[in-house]
Enzyme design. Structure first.
Site, PDB file in Angstrom:
ATOM      1  N   ASP A  13     -30.795 -10.300 -70.635  1.00  0.00           N
ATOM      2  CA  ASP A  13     -32.122 -10.234 -70.005  1.00  0.00           C
ATOM      3  C   ASP A  13     -32.958 -11.496 -70.234  1.00  0.00           C
ATOM      4  OD1 ASP A  13     -31.395  -7.651 -69.274  1.00  0.00           O
ATOM      5  OD2 ASP A  13     -32.272  -6.773 -71.078  1.00  0.00           O
ATOM      6  N   LYS A  16     -31.345 -14.652 -66.328  1.00  0.00           N
ATOM      7  CA  LYS A  16     -30.193 -15.287 -65.663  1.00  0.00           C
ATOM      8  C   LYS A  16     -30.281 -15.156 -64.144  1.00  0.00           C
ATOM      9  CE  LYS A  16     -27.528 -12.596 -68.093  1.00  0.00           C
ATOM     10  NZ  LYS A  16     -28.518 -12.034 -69.026  1.00  0.00           N
ATOM     11  N   GLY A  17     -30.615 -13.936 -63.681  1.00  0.00           N
ATOM     12  CA  GLY A  17     -30.674 -13.676 -62.239  1.00  0.00           C
ATOM     13  C   GLY A  17     -31.633 -14.629 -61.557  1.00  0.00           C
ATOM     14  N   GLY A  40     -28.368  -6.065 -65.302  1.00  0.00           N
ATOM     15  CA  GLY A  40     -29.437  -5.931 -64.316  1.00  0.00           C
ATOM     16  C   GLY A  40     -30.048  -7.310 -64.183  1.00  0.00           C
ATOM     17  N   HIS A  41     -29.761  -7.995 -63.099  1.00  0.00           N
ATOM     18  CA  HIS A  41     -30.243  -9.371 -62.908  1.00  0.00           C
ATOM     19  C   HIS A  41     -31.337  -9.355 -61.849  1.00  0.00           C
ATOM     20  CE1 HIS A  41     -26.281 -11.255 -64.592  1.00  0.00           C
ATOM     21  NE2 HIS A  41     -26.879 -10.444 -65.435  1.00  0.00           N
ATOM     22  N   ARG A 143      -3.694  -1.368 -70.836  1.00  0.00           N
ATOM     23  CA  ARG A 143      -2.773  -1.628 -69.732  1.00  0.00           C
ATOM     24  C   ARG A 143      -2.474  -0.414 -68.857  1.00  0.00           C
ATOM     25  NH1 ARG A 143       1.300  -4.244 -73.747  1.00  0.00           N
ATOM     26  NH2 ARG A 143       0.420  -2.489 -74.869  1.00  0.00           N
ATOM     27  N   GLN A 224     -24.992 -10.217 -69.509  1.00  0.00           N
ATOM     28  CA  GLN A 224     -25.336 -10.017 -70.925  1.00  0.00           C
ATOM     29  C   GLN A 224     -25.659 -11.363 -71.598  1.00  0.00           C
ATOM     30  OE1 GLN A 224     -22.125  -8.102 -69.910  1.00  0.00           O
ATOM     31  NE2 GLN A 224     -23.768  -6.863 -69.086  1.00  0.00           N
ATOM     32  N   GLY A 413     -42.565 -17.982 -64.510  1.00  0.00           N
ATOM     33  CA  GLY A 413     -42.899 -16.737 -63.813  1.00  0.00           C
ATOM     34  C   GLY A 413     -41.652 -16.185 -63.159  1.00  0.00           C
TER      35      GLY A 413
END
Ligand code: GDP
Ligand code: IMO
Ligand code: MG
Length: 422
Positions: A13, A16-17, A40-41, A143, A224, A413
Site C-alpha cells: 500500500d 504502487k498503483g 488493491g492498487h 505441484r 505487496q 496526492g
C-alpha cells in the site's frame, strides 16, 4: 532494452498503483509478476478513483499492453468483476490485456481453506486478506494446482473435482462447514471462466523476451511489499509469494541480466494491515491522525491500516535486498500539519542497538527515533521540486543520504497530476 521493476519497499500500500499509472506513458508494456486479489492498487484521474486487484495498473492507457504474469494467482470471479468495471468505463481490455498460460487459478475452496486456516490459528492469525492466496500457492508448490491453460483442457472438470475433493477433506479436518456456501461459489467460478477465456493466453517468458529484443520497454509491477516477502519479510506474517525484485525473474521469466532500473515505492511514513511486527507503530493520537489524514483503510478489505513513523532500518534492508536504484516517495502531503516528524534510524533489541532487520518475528524492538521539524504547509498543489518547503527537502535529503538512493519521484496526492519528477 532492459526491463524496469517497480516494487513496494514497506508492507504494501505504498502507492504502487498510482505511480505505475503515472509512469505507464513511458513504457510499452506493464506486467504484474506475483500476488493476486490480495492486492488493491488505487489510482485516480479525472476525479475518479479506481482500484485494481489482479489487472496491471497500466490498463487505463489504451495503447499500452498489460500482462498478468505466470507468478500471479487469478480468481476468475474477481477478474470478471474487474473486467466488467473497465468495460463499463468504455475500455476494451480484451484488446490490451494478455494472460500467462502458467498463472495459477484460485478456486472457491482455496478461499474457504484460507478462512478455515486463519480461524484455526486464532490469535496467531496472519490477518490474511482471505482471498485464497496461501492455499493457492501451496497447491502450486505441491505441484497439483490448476493453471490458466488447464481451463482449455477437456479434462479440466475432472481435475478440478479431484483437487476440490482433497480440499473438502482438509476443510472437514478443520471442522469447516462448506456445504451451504460452496455450490453458489462454484457456480460463479465456472461462469467466470467464460470471461477469462475471452483473453489471449500467452507464454509470457517468450513475449517479454521478444518485447525487449524488439526495443519495447517493459515495466514489471509488484504487488505487496518487501517486508511481506515470503523469504525476507517477517515470517510467518508474510504473503505467500516473492514480492522482491527476484519475484520478477520467476514471475515473468525475466532474465536477471535484462533488468534496468529498480524503482522502490516508499510511503513517507509506514503502514501495515494484518498481524506481525511493526517496530515504529503508533498507538496514540498521532497514529490515528496518520490513519485519518492518509485515509489508511485497506483498498481490498477496508480494514484500518496500522500506522507509524518511517523506518530506515527496514527501508535500507529493502533497498539492499532489491538493489533499488531510485525511490518514489509518496504521501508526504498527509503529514502537512505535523509539527514534528520522526524517522527510525536504529532498533534497540535486548538493550543492544542494531541497524539490522531481525529474522526473528518475535524480537522485542524499541525504535530509536530522530526528530525532524515538520513542514507545516500544504504541499499537495506543488508542481515542481523547487516549490517544496525547505523542511520537506531536508527530510528527502536525509532519506537520500542514509539510503544512498535518489528520490526521483515525489507524489503529493492520489491524483495522476499530483506527481513531481526530478
Ligand atoms: P498500492 O497497493 O501500493 O497500490 O497502494 P494502495 O492503493 O493500496 O494505497 C495507497 C493509497 O494512497 C490509495 O488510496 C492512493 O489513492 C493514495 N495515494 C497514493 N499516492 C498518494 C500521495 O502521494 N498522497 C496521498 N494523499 N495519497 C496517495
Ligand atoms: P498491495 O499490493 C498490504 C497482507 C495481509 C496479511 C498478509 C498475508 O495492495 O500493496 P495474504 O492474503 O496475502 O495471505 O495476506 O499480507 N497483504 C497486504 N497488505 N497490501 C497488500 O497488497 C497486501 N496483500 C497482502 O494483510 O497481513
Ligand atoms: Mg494496496
Amino acid at each position: 532494452m532492459k526491463c524496469d521493476i517497480l516494487l513496494g519497499l514497506q508492507w504494501g500500500d505504498e502507492g504502487k498503483g498510482k505511480v505505475v499509472d503515472v509512469m505507464t506513458p513511458r513504457y510499452d508494456v506493464i506486467a504484474r509478476f506475483q500476488g493476486g486479489p490480495n492486492a488493491g492498487h488505487s489510482l485516480e484521474f479525472n476525479g475518479i478513483k479506481h482500484v485494481l486487484h489482479i489487472i496491471p495498473s497500466g490498463i487505463f492507457h489504451k495503447d499500452k499492453t498489460n500482462i498478468i504474469g505466470n507468478g500471479v494467482v487469478i480468481d476468475p470471479c474477481i477478474f470478471e468483476e474487474e473486467i466488467n468495471a473497465l468495460v463499463k468505463m468504455g475500455l476494451d481490455p480484451v484488446s490490451n490485456l494478455l494472460i500467462s498460460k502458467k498463472a495459477h487459478l484460485i478456486l472457491p475452496t482455496h478461499r474457504l481453506l484460507d478462512a478455515a486456516q486463519e480461524a484455526k490459528k486464532g490469535k496467531n492469525k496472519i490477518g490474511s486478506t482471505l482471498k485464497g492466496i496461501g492455499p493457492t500457492y501451496t497447491d502450486k508448490t505441491a505441484r497439483h494446482g490448476l493453471r490458466v491453460i488447464d481451463i482449455l483442457s477437456p479434462d479440466f472438470t475432472s481435475r478440478y473435482n479431484a483437487l476440490v475433493s482433497n480440499h473438502k477433506d482438509m476443510l472437514k479436518m478443520y471442522e469447516f462447514d462448506y456445504t451451504e456456501v460452496l455450490p453458489k461459489m462454484e457456480l460463479n467460478f465456472f461462469e467466470a471462466l467464460n470471461c477469462l477465456k475471452k483473453f489471449r493466453f500467452i507464454d509470457n517468458e517468450y513475449e517479454v523476451s521478444e518485447y525487449l529484443d524488439n526495443r519495447k520497454s517493459v515495466l514489471a509491477e509488484c504487488a505487496q511489499g518487501t517486508l511481506l516477502d515470503l523469504e525476507f519479510g517477517s515470517y510467518p506474517f508474510v504473503t505467500s509469494s516473492n514480492t522482491i525484485a527476484a519475484g520478477a525473474f520467476t514471475g515473468l521469466g525475466l532474465a536477471p541480466s535484462k533488468v534496468g532500473k529498480v524503482i522502490g515505492i516508499v510511503k513517507a511514513y509506514c503502514t501495515r494491515v494484518g498481524s506481525g511486527p511493526f517496530p515504529t507503530e503508533l498507538f496514540d493520537a498521532t497514529g490515528e491522525q496518520l490513519r485519518t489524514q492518509g485515509n489508511e483503510f485497506g483498498a481490498t478489505t477496508g480494514r484500518p491500516r496500522r500506522c507509524g513513523w518511517l523506518d530506515l532500518v527496514a527501508l535500507k534492508y529493502a533497498i539492499m535486498v532489491n538493489g533499488v536504484t531510485e525511490i518514489a516517495l509518496t504521501k508526504a502531503d498527509v503529514m502537512s500539519n505535523f509539527e514534528t516528524i520522526n524517522i527510525c534510524t536504529a532498533y534497540k533489541i535486548n538493550g543492544e542497538i542494531t541497524t539490522r532487520f531481525p529474522s526473528e518475528s518475535d524480537a522485542e524492538i524499541e525504535p530509536v527515533l530522530t526528530p525532524f521539524k515538520g513542514w507545516q504547509q500544504d504541499i499537495s498543489q506543488a508542481k515542481t521540486y523547487d516549490e517544496l518547503p525547505p523542511e520537506f527537502k531536508m527530510y528527502i535529503q536525509y532519506i537520500e543520504k542514509e539510503t544512498g538512493t535518489k528520490v526521483s519521484i515525489v507524489s503529493v496526492g492520489p491524483d495522476r497530476e499530483a506527481t513531481i519528477f526530478r
